[in-house]
Motif scaffolding. Structure first.
Motif, PDB file in Angstrom:
ATOM      1  N   ALA A  53       1.086  -1.207   3.652  1.00  0.00           N
ATOM      2  CA  ALA A  53       0.791  -1.623   2.062  1.00  0.00           C
ATOM      3  C   ALA A  53       2.343  -1.205   1.589  1.00  0.00           C
ATOM      4  CB  ALA A  53      -0.150  -0.512   1.295  1.00  0.00           C
ATOM      5  N   ILE A  54       3.048  -0.118   1.997  1.00  0.00           N
ATOM      6  CA  ILE A  54       4.213   0.275   1.932  1.00  0.00           C
ATOM      7  C   ILE A  54       5.414  -0.798   2.271  1.00  0.00           C
ATOM      8  CG2 ILE A  54       6.178   2.059   2.220  1.00  0.00           C
ATOM      9  CD1 ILE A  54       3.947   4.087   2.554  1.00  0.00           C
ATOM     10  N   LYS A  55       5.344  -1.319   3.456  1.00  0.00           N
ATOM     11  CA  LYS A  55       6.367  -2.037   3.936  1.00  0.00           C
ATOM     12  C   LYS A  55       6.270  -3.474   3.252  1.00  0.00           C
ATOM     13  CE  LYS A  55       4.431  -3.153   8.513  1.00  0.00           C
ATOM     14  NZ  LYS A  55       4.291  -2.924   9.797  1.00  0.00           N
ATOM     15  N   SER A  56       5.127  -3.761   3.156  1.00  0.00           N
ATOM     16  CA  SER A  56       5.083  -5.238   2.444  1.00  0.00           C
ATOM     17  C   SER A  56       5.267  -5.297   0.819  1.00  0.00           C
ATOM     18  CB  SER A  56       3.783  -5.841   2.902  1.00  0.00           C
ATOM     19  OG  SER A  56       2.716  -5.046   2.399  1.00  0.00           O
ATOM     20  N   ASN A  57       5.493  -4.073   0.347  1.00  0.00           N
ATOM     21  CA  ASN A  57       5.423  -3.900  -1.311  1.00  0.00           C
ATOM     22  C   ASN A  57       4.591  -4.248  -1.871  1.00  0.00           C
ATOM     23  OD1 ASN A  57       8.196  -2.918  -0.927  1.00  0.00           O
ATOM     24  ND2 ASN A  57       9.191  -4.730  -1.549  1.00  0.00           N
ATOM     25  N   ASP A  58       3.385  -3.997  -1.397  1.00  0.00           N
ATOM     26  CA  ASP A  58       1.738  -4.176  -2.025  1.00  0.00           C
ATOM     27  C   ASP A  58       1.702  -3.121  -2.816  1.00  0.00           C
ATOM     28  OD1 ASP A  58      -0.693  -4.817  -2.418  1.00  0.00           O
ATOM     29  OD2 ASP A  58      -1.447  -4.369  -0.546  1.00  0.00           O
ATOM     30  N   VAL A  59       1.851  -3.553  -4.147  1.00  0.00           N
ATOM     31  CA  VAL A  59       1.890  -2.600  -5.156  1.00  0.00           C
ATOM     32  C   VAL A  59       0.445  -2.088  -5.498  1.00  0.00           C
ATOM     33  CG1 VAL A  59       2.445  -2.045  -7.685  1.00  0.00           C
ATOM     34  CG2 VAL A  59       4.004  -3.031  -6.300  1.00  0.00           C
ATOM     35  N   ALA A  60      -0.395  -3.007  -5.569  1.00  0.00           N
ATOM     36  CA  ALA A  60      -1.843  -2.911  -5.731  1.00  0.00           C
ATOM     37  C   ALA A  60      -2.409  -2.009  -4.596  1.00  0.00           C
ATOM     38  CB  ALA A  60      -2.734  -4.282  -5.787  1.00  0.00           C
ATOM     39  N   GLY A  61      -1.988  -2.279  -3.458  1.00  0.00           N
ATOM     40  CA  GLY A  61      -2.409  -1.656  -2.197  1.00  0.00           C
ATOM     41  C   GLY A  61      -2.163  -0.180  -2.166  1.00  0.00           C
ATOM     42  N   MET A  62      -0.677   0.139  -2.530  1.00  0.00           N
ATOM     43  CA  MET A  62      -0.326   1.420  -2.550  1.00  0.00           C
ATOM     44  C   MET A  62      -1.214   2.435  -3.880  1.00  0.00           C
ATOM     45  SD  MET A  62       3.868   1.221  -2.020  1.00  0.00           S
ATOM     46  CE  MET A  62       4.215  -0.097  -2.920  1.00  0.00           C
ATOM     47  N   TYR A  63      -1.223   1.704  -5.115  1.00  0.00           N
ATOM     48  CA  TYR A  63      -2.167   2.030  -5.983  1.00  0.00           C
ATOM     49  C   TYR A  63      -3.321   2.596  -5.648  1.00  0.00           C
ATOM     50  CZ  TYR A  63      -4.880   2.694 -10.167  1.00  0.00           C
ATOM     51  OH  TYR A  63      -5.625   3.245 -11.384  1.00  0.00           O
ATOM     52  N   LEU A  64      -4.298   1.706  -4.893  1.00  0.00           N
ATOM     53  CA  LEU A  64      -5.320   2.068  -4.248  1.00  0.00           C
ATOM     54  C   LEU A  64      -5.469   3.248  -3.405  1.00  0.00           C
ATOM     55  CD1 LEU A  64      -6.800  -1.640  -4.368  1.00  0.00           C
ATOM     56  CD2 LEU A  64      -7.440   0.231  -6.195  1.00  0.00           C
ATOM     57  N   SER A  65      -4.408   3.456  -2.721  1.00  0.00           N
ATOM     58  CA  SER A  65      -4.378   4.631  -1.830  1.00  0.00           C
ATOM     59  C   SER A  65      -4.868   5.865  -2.510  1.00  0.00           C
ATOM     60  CB  SER A  65      -3.136   4.818  -1.100  1.00  0.00           C
ATOM     61  OG  SER A  65      -1.955   5.238  -1.899  1.00  0.00           O
ATOM     62  N   GLY A  66      -4.417   5.866  -3.986  1.00  0.00           N
ATOM     63  CA  GLY A  66      -4.623   7.183  -4.564  1.00  0.00           C
ATOM     64  C   GLY A  66      -3.239   7.881  -4.868  1.00  0.00           C
ATOM     65  N   VAL A  67      -2.320   7.324  -4.265  1.00  0.00           N
ATOM     66  CA  VAL A  67      -1.014   7.866  -4.213  1.00  0.00           C
ATOM     67  C   VAL A  67      -0.689   8.334  -5.932  1.00  0.00           C
ATOM     68  CG1 VAL A  67       0.273   5.532  -5.069  1.00  0.00           C
ATOM     69  CG2 VAL A  67       1.318   7.389  -3.771  1.00  0.00           C
ATOM     70  N   ASN A  68       0.142   9.304  -5.952  1.00  0.00           N
ATOM     71  CA  ASN A  68       0.555  10.006  -7.330  1.00  0.00           C
ATOM     72  C   ASN A  68       1.287   8.626  -8.012  1.00  0.00           C
ATOM     73  OD1 ASN A  68       2.711  10.994  -9.267  1.00  0.00           O
ATOM     74  ND2 ASN A  68       1.157  12.668  -8.896  1.00  0.00           N
ATOM     75  N   PRO A  69       0.892   8.394  -9.157  1.00  0.00           N
ATOM     76  CA  PRO A  69       1.469   7.234 -10.012  1.00  0.00           C
ATOM     77  C   PRO A  69       3.047   7.349 -10.260  1.00  0.00           C
ATOM     78  CG  PRO A  69      -0.094   8.271 -11.496  1.00  0.00           C
ATOM     79  CD  PRO A  69      -0.375   8.656 -10.027  1.00  0.00           C
ATOM     80  N   TYR A  70       3.262   8.531 -10.309  1.00  0.00           N
ATOM     81  CA  TYR A  70       4.823   8.694 -10.968  1.00  0.00           C
ATOM     82  C   TYR A  70       5.516   8.344  -9.531  1.00  0.00           C
ATOM     83  CZ  TYR A  70       3.859  10.622 -15.375  1.00  0.00           C
ATOM     84  OH  TYR A  70       3.325  10.843 -16.541  1.00  0.00           O
ATOM     85  N   LEU A  71       5.056   8.630  -8.327  1.00  0.00           N
ATOM     86  CA  LEU A  71       5.705   8.275  -7.080  1.00  0.00           C
ATOM     87  C   LEU A  71       5.686   6.781  -6.897  1.00  0.00           C
ATOM     88  CD1 LEU A  71       4.432  11.458  -4.960  1.00  0.00           C
ATOM     89  CD2 LEU A  71       6.663  11.068  -5.768  1.00  0.00           C
ATOM     90  N   LEU A  72       4.612   6.337  -7.102  1.00  0.00           N
ATOM     91  CA  LEU A  72       4.514   4.861  -7.092  1.00  0.00           C
ATOM     92  C   LEU A  72       5.605   4.137  -7.901  1.00  0.00           C
ATOM     93  CD1 LEU A  72       3.444   2.181  -5.829  1.00  0.00           C
ATOM     94  CD2 LEU A  72       1.438   2.484  -7.542  1.00  0.00           C
ATOM     95  N   ARG A  73       5.511   4.614  -9.271  1.00  0.00           N
ATOM     96  CA  ARG A  73       6.346   4.085 -10.223  1.00  0.00           C
ATOM     97  C   ARG A  73       7.969   4.040  -9.896  1.00  0.00           C
ATOM     98  NH1 ARG A  73       7.852   0.208 -13.489  1.00  0.00           N
ATOM     99  NH2 ARG A  73       8.772   0.632 -15.277  1.00  0.00           N
ATOM    100  N   ALA A  74       8.357   5.373  -9.227  1.00  0.00           N
ATOM    101  CA  ALA A  74       9.756   5.513  -8.921  1.00  0.00           C
ATOM    102  C   ALA A  74      10.024   4.658  -7.580  1.00  0.00           C
ATOM    103  CB  ALA A  74       9.960   6.975  -8.748  1.00  0.00           C
TER     104      ALA A  74
END
Lengths: 102, 274
Positions: A53-74
């Protein structure tokens, strides 16, 4: 929908949190990631689907991992994922029946 | 004995600096003018120090050690920490003695903040100060509240911390005049499917509660409905703290607009403390 996917810290989200945090705060990490994403991500021992998800810039996939949204946004801004692409990926997950009713 | 010369609340978002032109120029100018008016009003009170109630967005703090509250005790603060933020790098003067005084008194009052003698402030502090045109040589004391990683301190606890700060500031002999800037909120979502869908109804109701002067109703509304207004809305904890510091002073909004293309309900207002 609620404001947060996870109301308590979880180890799975933390694995993703740690990558997205270190990538944008530790010296030379972003350069190392840009040079060889697989080698960089191998340092963290992530489950394969999270690394993908990270290396393919899969924003939806990263979001669904439960990652902190501020870290995802940055991260989205920091690795220059086009703004419209980030927004569309997130919006694709919206259940309109849930909108703003908590 | 220090006098509180002004207490403001104002939204912040990196979008203001990174993508300012994603909204019409006239609207951007109107918003920037509202921040500048806030800054002019602040400086008219001739403060000797500025308390900045804000939050770190997982830059200085990470999940290896995340404080619910943190008081800055540094001589100076560089900003910004985000490598991607379109902002001029600058250094704010810090009031080390004032921060340390607040820390010691907070612990004696049975609050348990962490403290930091070295922080690089993020957009949460930088953007409103920059847009307000606040003199970077005006010494600041950052007081940071966790609004970004659940579980978080309650709205009421944040109000009570602000109440403590107001009393501690009044009892402080080290400076004569102190202003407070509480920054964050109002409705906005960061990196969720709802990003860009500002809940204006929440914002209008929240601002009406603030203006009503009914502290308990405001805290209750913030507690019960924040989950409808986005993860970024959790930052109204800083507004709760400002309300505590204001100690009953009347609140009035000076600007509000739901700005979906900046993903944020932009609200600015002040307590009539002087």
């Amino acid at each position: 929908m609620a404001n947060w996917q996870e109301m308590m810290p979880s180890t799975r989200a933390y694995l993703m949190d740690k990558v997205l945090y270190e990538l944008h705060h530790k010296p030379d990490h972003l350069e190392a990631y840009n040079a060889d994403a697989d080698a960089y991500l191998a340092r963290f021992g992530l489950p394969e689907e999270l690394a993908t998800a990270i290396k393919s810039n899969d924003v939806a996939g990263m979001y669904l991992s439960g990652v902190n949204p501020y870290l995802l946004r940055a991260h989205c801004i920091g690795v220059k994922i086009p703004e419209a692409e980030s927004l569309a990926a997130l919006r694709s997950l919206l259940d309109h029946e849930d909108y703003n009713d908590g | 004995m220090a006098e509180i010369t002004g207490i403001y609340t104002a939204s912040h978002t990196p979008v203001m600096l990174n993508f300012p032109d994603s909204i019409p120029a006239a609207l951007k100018d109107e918003i920037f003018a509202a921040y500048k008016a806030m800054g002019d009003d602040f400086m008219a009170g001739k403060p000797d120090a500025l308390i900045v109630l804000s939050n770190d967005h997982l830059h200085n703090f990470f999940l290896d050690n995340f404080p619910a509250y943190c008081i800055g005790c540094a001589e100076s603060y560089e900003s910004p920490i985000e490598h991607w933020l379109h902002a001029t790098r600058r250094t704010f003067a810090g009031d080390q003695a004032f921060g340390s005084y607040l820390l010691k008194n907070a612990l004696e009052a049975e609050f348990d903040p962490s403290f930091s003698m070295e922080m690089v402030l993020d957009h949460g502090s930088l953007t409103p100060l920059e847009l307000a045109g606040v003199d970077p040589d005006l010494p600041i004391v950052p007081v940071l509240i966790n609004c970004v990683q659940p579980p978080m301190p309650t709205m009421r606890r944040s109000y009570n911390l602000g109440k403590f700060l107001g009393q501690a500031i009044a009892n402080y002999d080290g400076v004569d005049r102190v202003a407070i800037l509480a920054t964050g909120g109002i409705s906005h979502d960061i990196a969720t499917p709802r990003m860009g869908m500002v809940n204006e109804e929440f914002d209008q109701t929240f601002l009406a509660h603030m203006e009503s002067g009914d502290v308990d109703a405001t805290i209750q509304y913030a507690t019960d409905f924040v989950h409808t207004a986005g993860n970024g809305c959790e930052e109204i904890r800083m507004w709760m703290a400002a309300m505590g510091a204001a100690n009953g002073a009347t609140y009035e909004r000076t600007y509000y607009k739901a700005v979906n293309d900046w993903y944020t309900g932009i609200g600015i207002g002040r307590f009539k403390v002087s």
